[in-house]
Design a protein around this motif. Structure first.
Motif, PDB file in Angstrom:
ATOM      1  N   ASP A   7      -3.939   0.054   7.836  1.00  0.00           N
ATOM      2  CA  ASP A   7      -2.966   1.147   7.837  1.00  0.00           C
ATOM      3  C   ASP A   7      -3.108   1.985   9.112  1.00  0.00           C
ATOM      4  O   ASP A   7      -2.126   2.441   9.689  1.00  0.00           O
ATOM      5  N   LYS A  45       5.539   5.617  -1.299  1.00  0.00           N
ATOM      6  CA  LYS A  45       5.489   6.728  -0.340  1.00  0.00           C
ATOM      7  C   LYS A  45       6.732   7.623  -0.413  1.00  0.00           C
ATOM      8  O   LYS A  45       6.672   8.821  -0.148  1.00  0.00           O
ATOM      9  N   HIS A  92       0.814  -1.234   0.000  1.00  0.00           N
ATOM     10  CA  HIS A  92       0.000   0.000   0.000  1.00  0.00           C
ATOM     11  C   HIS A  92       0.846   1.283   0.000  1.00  0.00           C
ATOM     12  O   HIS A  92       0.460   2.280  -0.586  1.00  0.00           O
ATOM     13  N   ASP A  93       2.002   1.274   0.677  1.00  0.00           N
ATOM     14  CA  ASP A  93       2.862   2.471   0.726  1.00  0.00           C
ATOM     15  C   ASP A  93       4.115   2.298  -0.144  1.00  0.00           C
ATOM     16  O   ASP A  93       5.126   2.961   0.098  1.00  0.00           O
ATOM     17  N   HIS A 101       0.662   9.341  -2.920  1.00  0.00           N
ATOM     18  CA  HIS A 101       1.270   8.006  -2.820  1.00  0.00           C
ATOM     19  C   HIS A 101       0.268   6.863  -2.907  1.00  0.00           C
ATOM     20  O   HIS A 101       0.641   5.733  -3.205  1.00  0.00           O
ATOM     21  N   HIS A 105      -6.381   4.195  -0.142  1.00  0.00           N
ATOM     22  CA  HIS A 105      -5.998   3.926   1.250  1.00  0.00           C
ATOM     23  C   HIS A 105      -5.774   5.177   2.094  1.00  0.00           C
ATOM     24  O   HIS A 105      -5.851   5.115   3.323  1.00  0.00           O
ATOM     25  N   THR A 106      -5.505   6.317   1.465  1.00  0.00           N
ATOM     26  CA  THR A 106      -5.297   7.542   2.245  1.00  0.00           C
ATOM     27  C   THR A 106      -6.573   8.368   2.358  1.00  0.00           C
ATOM     28  O   THR A 106      -6.913   8.859   3.439  1.00  0.00           O
TER      29      THR A 106
HETATM   30 FE    FE Z   1      -0.098   5.582   3.015  1.00  0.00          FE
END
Ligand code: FE
Ligand code: GDP
Ligand code: FE
Ligand code: FE
Length: 195
Positions: free
Chosen positions: A136, A63, A59-60, A92, A118-119
């Motif tokens: 997360d 980043k 997921h990251d 990201h 996801h963010t």
């Molecule tokens: Fe993230």
């Protein structure tokens, strides 16, 4: 850590090695913990545990990609030009999907969508979207005020966890006079309002 199915022509070891090379150790450990937490949430919500674990792990992935590379990709790869008015916190996930496809060769649309969301979250969220969004937020390395309550709520009811996170993130952004991404606000209106 092994991903039985990688949803990619790359092996589990290759994905792990690429991820490790793309971020510092702290971020990598966070991704491992999100993966483990996603697996747990998948089990509780009758979702494919391996798929959730992989989505949580990547997921990251992007980043720490340099800002200039992001700006170039947003311009060249057909992303919404308004993204140029935002920063890596927002990029990201959304633009991170480009790097995950390019480098990790993951094309599964459900995994990419969960990373995308996801963010900021979104008005509509699939089970996998919610699992990654919440993993997360509550992975064991998180230590913000309210994290214990967030964990309790999320393990009991995934949807309520989403509402909790959005309300608290919005509170935090407003407290700090940060700009709110419109989709975050739209998601809040769906998931956090008292019924
Ligand atoms: Fe993230
Ligand atoms: P991380 O990548 O594991 O650190 O976690 P996230 O991807 O969930 O969040 C990254 C950052 O984005 C956090 O500090 C959030 O508070 C922030 N964030 C989430 N939504 C918004 C938003 O609408 N606007 C802004 N400016 N920041 C946001
Ligand atoms: Fe998050
Ligand atoms: Fe994260």
């Amino acid at each position: 850590m092994v991903f039985k199915e990688t949803f990619s022509p790359l092996s589990s070891d290759e994905i792990i090695a690429k991820e490790k090379a793309n971020m510092d150790d702290n971020r990598f450990e966070h991704c491992v913990r999100v993966s483990e937490t996603a697996r747990k949430l998948a089990k509780l919500n009758n979702y494919d545990e391996d798929k959730a674990a992989l989505a949580g792990f990547v997921h990251d992935y992007a980043k720490q990609v340099p800002v200039e590379e992001y700006r170039q990709v947003i311009k060249d790869e057909g992303f919404d030009p308004d993204l140029l008015n935002w920063n890596r916190a927002i990029w990201h996930g959304i633009v991170g999907t480009y790097f995950i496809k390019r480098d990790l060769k993951i094309t599964d649309p459900e995994i990419l969508q969960a990373v995308w969301r996801h963010t900021t979250a979104d008005v509509e969220m699939t089970t996998l979207d919610k699992i990654v969004f919440m993993a997360d937020y509550i992975e064991p390395g998180r230590s913000f005020d309210g994290v214990e309550e967030a964990r309790k709520i999320t393990f009991k009811n995934l949807d309520e966890g989403v509402g909790y996170q959005l309300a608290h993130t919005l509170e935090f952004l407003i407290e700090n006079r940060n700009k709110v991404y419109p989709r975050t606000l739209q998601a809040y209106n769906v998931w956090s309002i008292k019924k």
